[in-house]
Design an enzyme around this catalytic site. Sequence first.
Site, PDB file in Angstrom:
ATOM      1  N   LYS A  41      42.862  52.833  42.145  1.00 18.40           N
ATOM      2  CA  LYS A  41      44.120  53.118  41.497  1.00 18.40           C
ATOM      3  C   LYS A  41      44.325  52.271  40.255  1.00 18.40           C
ATOM      4  O   LYS A  41      45.176  52.547  39.426  1.00 18.40           O
ATOM      5  CB  LYS A  41      45.282  52.809  42.471  1.00 18.40           C
ATOM      6  CG  LYS A  41      45.255  53.584  43.767  1.00 18.40           C
ATOM      7  CD  LYS A  41      46.420  53.069  44.666  1.00 18.40           C
ATOM      8  CE  LYS A  41      46.295  53.577  46.065  1.00 18.40           C
ATOM      9  NZ  LYS A  41      47.329  52.949  46.943  1.00 18.40           N
ATOM     10  N   ASP A  98      39.479  49.225  35.578  1.00 16.41           N
ATOM     11  CA  ASP A  98      40.455  48.146  35.367  1.00 16.41           C
ATOM     12  C   ASP A  98      39.759  46.804  35.225  1.00 16.41           C
ATOM     13  O   ASP A  98      40.122  45.991  34.388  1.00 16.41           O
ATOM     14  CB  ASP A  98      41.471  48.108  36.521  1.00 16.41           C
ATOM     15  CG  ASP A  98      40.817  48.025  37.907  1.00 16.41           C
ATOM     16  OD1 ASP A  98      39.574  48.157  38.020  1.00 16.41           O
ATOM     17  OD2 ASP A  98      41.562  47.834  38.887  1.00 16.41           O
ATOM     18  N   ASP A 101      34.011  43.197  38.287  1.00 12.49           N
ATOM     19  CA  ASP A 101      33.911  41.922  38.996  1.00 12.49           C
ATOM     20  C   ASP A 101      32.421  41.689  39.301  1.00 12.49           C
ATOM     21  O   ASP A 101      31.689  41.223  38.452  1.00 12.49           O
ATOM     22  CB  ASP A 101      34.806  42.006  40.239  1.00 12.49           C
ATOM     23  CG  ASP A 101      34.955  40.693  40.958  1.00 12.49           C
ATOM     24  OD1 ASP A 101      35.242  39.689  40.305  1.00 12.49           O
ATOM     25  OD2 ASP A 101      34.800  40.661  42.198  1.00 12.49           O
ATOM     26  N   PHE A 150      41.867  35.537  40.150  1.00 14.70           N
ATOM     27  CA  PHE A 150      42.281  36.838  40.673  1.00 14.70           C
ATOM     28  C   PHE A 150      43.393  37.393  39.797  1.00 14.70           C
ATOM     29  O   PHE A 150      44.426  36.775  39.611  1.00 14.70           O
ATOM     30  CB  PHE A 150      42.719  36.752  42.140  1.00 14.70           C
ATOM     31  CG  PHE A 150      42.674  38.088  42.803  1.00 14.70           C
ATOM     32  CD1 PHE A 150      41.471  38.591  43.294  1.00 14.70           C
ATOM     33  CD2 PHE A 150      43.810  38.880  42.866  1.00 14.70           C
ATOM     34  CE1 PHE A 150      41.413  39.856  43.864  1.00 14.70           C
ATOM     35  CE2 PHE A 150      43.757  40.154  43.431  1.00 14.70           C
ATOM     36  CZ  PHE A 150      42.560  40.636  43.934  1.00 14.70           C
ATOM     37  N   ASP A 157      46.221  45.388  41.307  1.00 20.71           N
ATOM     38  CA  ASP A 157      46.980  44.896  42.459  1.00 20.71           C
ATOM     39  C   ASP A 157      46.325  43.730  43.176  1.00 20.71           C
ATOM     40  O   ASP A 157      45.141  43.438  43.027  1.00 20.71           O
ATOM     41  CB  ASP A 157      47.134  46.016  43.490  1.00 20.71           C
ATOM     42  CG  ASP A 157      45.820  46.268  44.243  1.00 20.71           C
ATOM     43  OD1 ASP A 157      44.776  46.430  43.569  1.00 20.71           O
ATOM     44  OD2 ASP A 157      45.827  46.281  45.483  1.00 20.71           O
ATOM     45  N   ARG A 163      51.311  45.769  40.857  1.00 24.34           N
ATOM     46  CA  ARG A 163      50.790  46.726  39.866  1.00 24.34           C
ATOM     47  C   ARG A 163      51.784  46.947  38.727  1.00 24.34           C
ATOM     48  O   ARG A 163      51.412  47.280  37.612  1.00 24.34           O
ATOM     49  CB  ARG A 163      50.511  48.086  40.519  1.00 24.34           C
ATOM     50  CG  ARG A 163      49.361  48.088  41.513  1.00 24.34           C
ATOM     51  CD  ARG A 163      48.976  49.527  41.868  1.00 24.34           C
ATOM     52  NE  ARG A 163      48.171  49.612  43.065  1.00 24.34           N
ATOM     53  CZ  ARG A 163      46.840  49.471  43.112  1.00 24.34           C
ATOM     54  NH1 ARG A 163      46.166  49.230  42.013  1.00 24.34           N
ATOM     55  NH2 ARG A 163      46.188  49.573  44.257  1.00 24.34           N
TER      56      ARG A 163
END
Length: 172
Positions: A41, A98, A101, A150, A157, A163
Amino acid sequence: MSGTPHVLIKRQDIQAAVDRVAGEIRRDYEGKNPLLIGVLKGSFIFMADLVRRIAMPLEISFVRLSSYGSGTESSGKIKVLTRFSEAVKDRHVIIVEDIIDTGLTTSYLVDYLSKKRPASVRLCSLTDKPARHKIPIKIDYLGFTVPDKFIVGYGIDWDEKYRYLPDICYIE
Ligand code: IMP
Ligand code: MG
């Protein structure tokens, strides 16, 4: 992590980066009607801003992936949860992420899409955490390199929270 968000990248700086990336995509894909595939998302706000800044004919789709791992660690065992119905064959595909990582999710998706014989596949990501990569990954269009923290906000999120934050924040 206590979960208190601290601003890392302000909304004005996000918009400037979205403008820059959109300009690069417009320059490279003029007349090609690219298919942008957002990874749900976390990419939904970035995608919405990006397409309005690209502002030329294009199509969009979304894909939902799951990574079965513990907590905030990507396991590398990835599944496609929501398939996109649009045909990918012979299309110029741009994956919209998004955050990169470990890179495992994205590399799985690049392989998955490549098997559908698109005309091309490139990667666009709002953020990248190079300190965490587990495999080499080529990002063609990048908003920001971020530190090994993070990240939340602007669609991203922590356990479905945060979000809605307009800035990109980190939590500790
Ligand atoms: P990768 O397979 O390790 O590259 O995992 C990428 C996915 O993990 C991202 O698309 C996010 O959904 C999630 N993720 C990784 N790092 C963060 C973070 O800092 N904040 C929020 N989600 C993250
Ligand atoms: Mg993601």
